[in-house]
Design a protein around this motif. Sequence first.
Motif, PDB file in Angstrom:
ATOM      1  N   GLN A  30      40.858  34.025  42.606  1.00 60.86           N
ATOM      2  CA  GLN A  30      41.528  35.372  42.429  1.00 60.86           C
ATOM      3  C   GLN A  30      40.979  36.167  42.183  1.00 60.86           C
ATOM      4  O   GLN A  30      40.450  37.193  42.135  1.00 60.86           O
ATOM      5  CB  GLN A  30      42.887  34.972  41.547  1.00 60.86           C
ATOM      6  N   GLN A  31      40.602  35.848  40.893  1.00 57.12           N
ATOM      7  CA  GLN A  31      39.708  37.073  39.851  1.00 57.12           C
ATOM      8  C   GLN A  31      37.982  37.265  40.566  1.00 57.12           C
ATOM      9  O   GLN A  31      38.302  38.538  40.788  1.00 57.12           O
ATOM     10  CB  GLN A  31      39.585  36.476  38.518  1.00 57.12           C
ATOM     11  N   GLU A  32      37.666  35.765  40.908  1.00 55.10           N
ATOM     12  CA  GLU A  32      36.463  36.810  41.995  1.00 55.10           C
ATOM     13  C   GLU A  32      36.753  37.741  42.551  1.00 55.10           C
ATOM     14  O   GLU A  32      36.284  38.530  43.721  1.00 55.10           O
ATOM     15  CB  GLU A  32      35.681  35.498  42.011  1.00 55.10           C
ATOM     16  N   THR A  33      37.642  37.172  44.049  1.00 55.63           N
ATOM     17  CA  THR A  33      38.545  38.021  44.646  1.00 55.63           C
ATOM     18  C   THR A  33      38.961  39.392  44.580  1.00 55.63           C
ATOM     19  O   THR A  33      38.035  40.425  45.296  1.00 55.63           O
ATOM     20  CB  THR A  33      39.281  36.770  45.543  1.00 55.63           C
ATOM     21  N   LEU A  34      39.760  39.096  43.354  1.00 53.86           N
ATOM     22  CA  LEU A  34      40.306  40.765  43.621  1.00 53.86           C
ATOM     23  C   LEU A  34      38.655  41.731  42.616  1.00 53.86           C
ATOM     24  O   LEU A  34      38.528  42.844  42.862  1.00 53.86           O
ATOM     25  CB  LEU A  34      40.281  40.336  42.313  1.00 53.86           C
ATOM     26  N   SER A  35      37.679  40.975  42.099  1.00 52.19           N
ATOM     27  CA  SER A  35      36.741  41.982  41.712  1.00 52.19           C
ATOM     28  C   SER A  35      35.658  42.255  42.300  1.00 52.19           C
ATOM     29  O   SER A  35      35.348  43.198  42.579  1.00 52.19           O
ATOM     30  CB  SER A  35      35.957  40.990  40.354  1.00 52.19           C
ATOM     31  N   SER A  36      35.298  41.066  44.026  1.00 52.52           N
ATOM     32  CA  SER A  36      35.029  41.841  44.850  1.00 52.52           C
ATOM     33  C   SER A  36      35.529  43.017  46.111  1.00 52.52           C
ATOM     34  O   SER A  36      34.784  43.384  46.663  1.00 52.52           O
ATOM     35  CB  SER A  36      34.485  40.183  45.749  1.00 52.52           C
ATOM     36  N   ILE A  37      36.135  43.179  45.546  1.00 54.78           N
ATOM     37  CA  ILE A  37      37.341  43.800  46.869  1.00 54.78           C
ATOM     38  C   ILE A  37      38.124  45.149  45.611  1.00 54.78           C
ATOM     39  O   ILE A  37      37.754  45.152  44.164  1.00 54.78           O
ATOM     40  CB  ILE A  37      39.382  43.947  46.780  1.00 54.78           C
ATOM     41  N   SER A  38      37.040  46.315  45.909  1.00 57.15           N
ATOM     42  CA  SER A  38      36.879  47.434  44.949  1.00 57.15           C
ATOM     43  C   SER A  38      38.354  48.350  44.960  1.00 57.15           C
ATOM     44  O   SER A  38      38.829  48.199  46.396  1.00 57.15           O
ATOM     45  CB  SER A  38      36.052  48.969  46.034  1.00 57.15           C
ATOM     46  N   PRO A  39      38.978  48.517  44.158  1.00 58.25           N
ATOM     47  CA  PRO A  39      40.571  48.913  44.005  1.00 58.25           C
ATOM     48  C   PRO A  39      40.219  49.917  44.293  1.00 58.25           C
ATOM     49  O   PRO A  39      39.696  50.819  44.103  1.00 58.25           O
ATOM     50  CB  PRO A  39      40.454  48.632  42.660  1.00 58.25           C
ATOM     51  N   ASN A  42      44.034  54.765  42.295  1.00 57.20           N
ATOM     52  CA  ASN A  42      45.133  54.914  41.351  1.00 57.20           C
ATOM     53  C   ASN A  42      45.817  53.593  41.904  1.00 57.20           C
ATOM     54  O   ASN A  42      47.201  52.971  41.779  1.00 57.20           O
ATOM     55  CB  ASN A  42      45.675  55.572  42.070  1.00 57.20           C
ATOM     56  N   VAL A  43      45.525  52.289  41.646  1.00 61.53           N
ATOM     57  CA  VAL A  43      45.998  51.213  41.775  1.00 61.53           C
ATOM     58  C   VAL A  43      45.038  50.360  40.896  1.00 61.53           C
ATOM     59  O   VAL A  43      43.870  50.045  40.045  1.00 61.53           O
ATOM     60  CB  VAL A  43      45.674  50.091  42.587  1.00 61.53           C
ATOM     61  N   GLN A  44      46.012  49.501  39.915  1.00 57.66           N
ATOM     62  CA  GLN A  44      45.373  48.944  38.737  1.00 57.66           C
ATOM     63  C   GLN A  44      45.064  47.471  38.747  1.00 57.66           C
ATOM     64  O   GLN A  44      46.206  47.438  39.679  1.00 57.66           O
ATOM     65  CB  GLN A  44      46.156  48.373  36.954  1.00 57.66           C
ATOM     66  N   PRO A  45      44.266  46.824  38.446  1.00 56.17           N
ATOM     67  CA  PRO A  45      44.299  45.434  38.635  1.00 56.17           C
ATOM     68  C   PRO A  45      45.543  44.585  38.650  1.00 56.17           C
ATOM     69  O   PRO A  45      46.585  44.810  37.269  1.00 56.17           O
ATOM     70  CB  PRO A  45      43.284  44.553  37.884  1.00 56.17           C
ATOM     71  N   LEU A  46      46.248  43.350  38.434  1.00 58.25           N
ATOM     72  CA  LEU A  46      47.252  43.076  38.219  1.00 58.25           C
ATOM     73  C   LEU A  46      46.921  41.697  38.163  1.00 58.25           C
ATOM     74  O   LEU A  46      47.869  40.776  38.506  1.00 58.25           O
ATOM     75  CB  LEU A  46      48.521  43.034  39.932  1.00 58.25           C
ATOM     76  N   ILE A  47      45.649  41.235  38.005  1.00 62.04           N
ATOM     77  CA  ILE A  47      45.388  39.905  36.588  1.00 62.04           C
ATOM     78  C   ILE A  47      46.340  39.498  36.426  1.00 62.04           C
ATOM     79  O   ILE A  47      46.287  38.875  35.931  1.00 62.04           O
ATOM     80  CB  ILE A  47      44.544  40.179  36.788  1.00 62.04           C
ATOM     81  N   ASP A  48      47.225  40.455  35.202  1.00 63.05           N
ATOM     82  CA  ASP A  48      48.670  39.686  34.126  1.00 63.05           C
ATOM     83  C   ASP A  48      49.545  39.121  34.966  1.00 63.05           C
ATOM     84  O   ASP A  48      50.245  38.696  34.354  1.00 63.05           O
ATOM     85  CB  ASP A  48      48.827  41.451  33.666  1.00 63.05           C
ATOM     86  N   LEU A  49      49.663  39.309  36.225  1.00 59.21           N
ATOM     87  CA  LEU A  49      50.737  38.799  36.705  1.00 59.21           C
ATOM     88  C   LEU A  49      50.697  37.732  36.704  1.00 59.21           C
ATOM     89  O   LEU A  49      49.489  36.579  37.403  1.00 59.21           O
ATOM     90  CB  LEU A  49      51.179  39.149  38.511  1.00 59.21           C
ATOM     91  N   ASP A  50      51.832  36.670  36.976  1.00 61.99           N
ATOM     92  CA  ASP A  50      51.384  35.125  37.489  1.00 61.99           C
ATOM     93  C   ASP A  50      50.559  35.067  38.873  1.00 61.99           C
ATOM     94  O   ASP A  50      50.759  35.965  39.309  1.00 61.99           O
ATOM     95  CB  ASP A  50      52.584  34.669  37.785  1.00 61.99           C
ATOM     96  N   PRO A  51      50.072  33.629  39.291  1.00 58.77           N
ATOM     97  CA  PRO A  51      49.248  33.668  39.684  1.00 58.77           C
ATOM     98  C   PRO A  51      49.773  33.044  41.453  1.00 58.77           C
ATOM     99  O   PRO A  51      49.024  34.042  41.906  1.00 58.77           O
ATOM    100  CB  PRO A  51      48.558  31.764  39.980  1.00 58.77           C
ATOM    101  N   TRP A  52      50.759  32.373  40.986  1.00 55.54           N
ATOM    102  CA  TRP A  52      51.820  32.676  42.325  1.00 55.54           C
ATOM    103  C   TRP A  52      52.503  33.870  42.585  1.00 55.54           C
ATOM    104  O   TRP A  52      52.626  34.553  43.911  1.00 55.54           O
ATOM    105  CB  TRP A  52      52.723  32.106  41.991  1.00 55.54           C
ATOM    106  N   GLN A  54      50.403  36.947  42.294  1.00 64.20           N
ATOM    107  CA  GLN A  54      49.957  37.607  42.774  1.00 64.20           C
ATOM    108  C   GLN A  54      49.263  37.338  44.852  1.00 64.20           C
ATOM    109  O   GLN A  54      48.456  37.991  44.945  1.00 64.20           O
ATOM    110  CB  GLN A  54      48.296  36.826  42.331  1.00 64.20           C
ATOM    111  N   SER A  55      49.301  36.106  44.636  1.00 61.01           N
ATOM    112  CA  SER A  55      49.441  35.655  45.259  1.00 61.01           C
ATOM    113  C   SER A  55      50.074  35.990  46.818  1.00 61.01           C
ATOM    114  O   SER A  55      49.865  35.924  47.964  1.00 61.01           O
ATOM    115  CB  SER A  55      49.499  33.924  45.863  1.00 61.01           C
ATOM    116  N   LEU A  56      51.209  35.930  46.752  1.00 57.67           N
ATOM    117  CA  LEU A  56      51.733  37.315  47.748  1.00 57.67           C
ATOM    118  C   LEU A  56      51.661  38.354  47.702  1.00 57.67           C
ATOM    119  O   LEU A  56      51.781  39.146  48.644  1.00 57.67           O
ATOM    120  CB  LEU A  56      54.019  37.566  47.218  1.00 57.67           C
ATOM    121  N   ILE A  57      51.101  39.343  46.692  1.00 57.39           N
ATOM    122  CA  ILE A  57      50.142  40.544  47.258  1.00 57.39           C
ATOM    123  C   ILE A  57      49.625  40.722  48.631  1.00 57.39           C
ATOM    124  O   ILE A  57      48.476  39.979  48.694  1.00 57.39           O
ATOM    125  CB  ILE A  57      49.564  40.685  46.079  1.00 57.39           C
TER     126      ILE A  57
END
Length: 80
Positions: A30-39, A42-52, A54-57
Amino acid sequence: MNLPELQKQALKLPISDRWLLVKSVLNSIQQETLSSISPKPNVQPLIDLDPWTQSLIGVIQLDSENSTESYVDYLEEKYR
């Protein structure tokens, strides 16, 4: 070590350790996927969320017109 050997070794671990391994690998992906997508700016990365969580986003994406209409329909049904 190749993938089949790694899988064989992982299956020998106790279930609790396998769950920790799964969570660790999922977090990494998920971290690699989020880092490869340019946010969006106005959207902050949501890596502080539980992985489960995050999978719903991004699972459901509605058009802005559709979402307003759907919400109004929902409210009308709920409060009839």
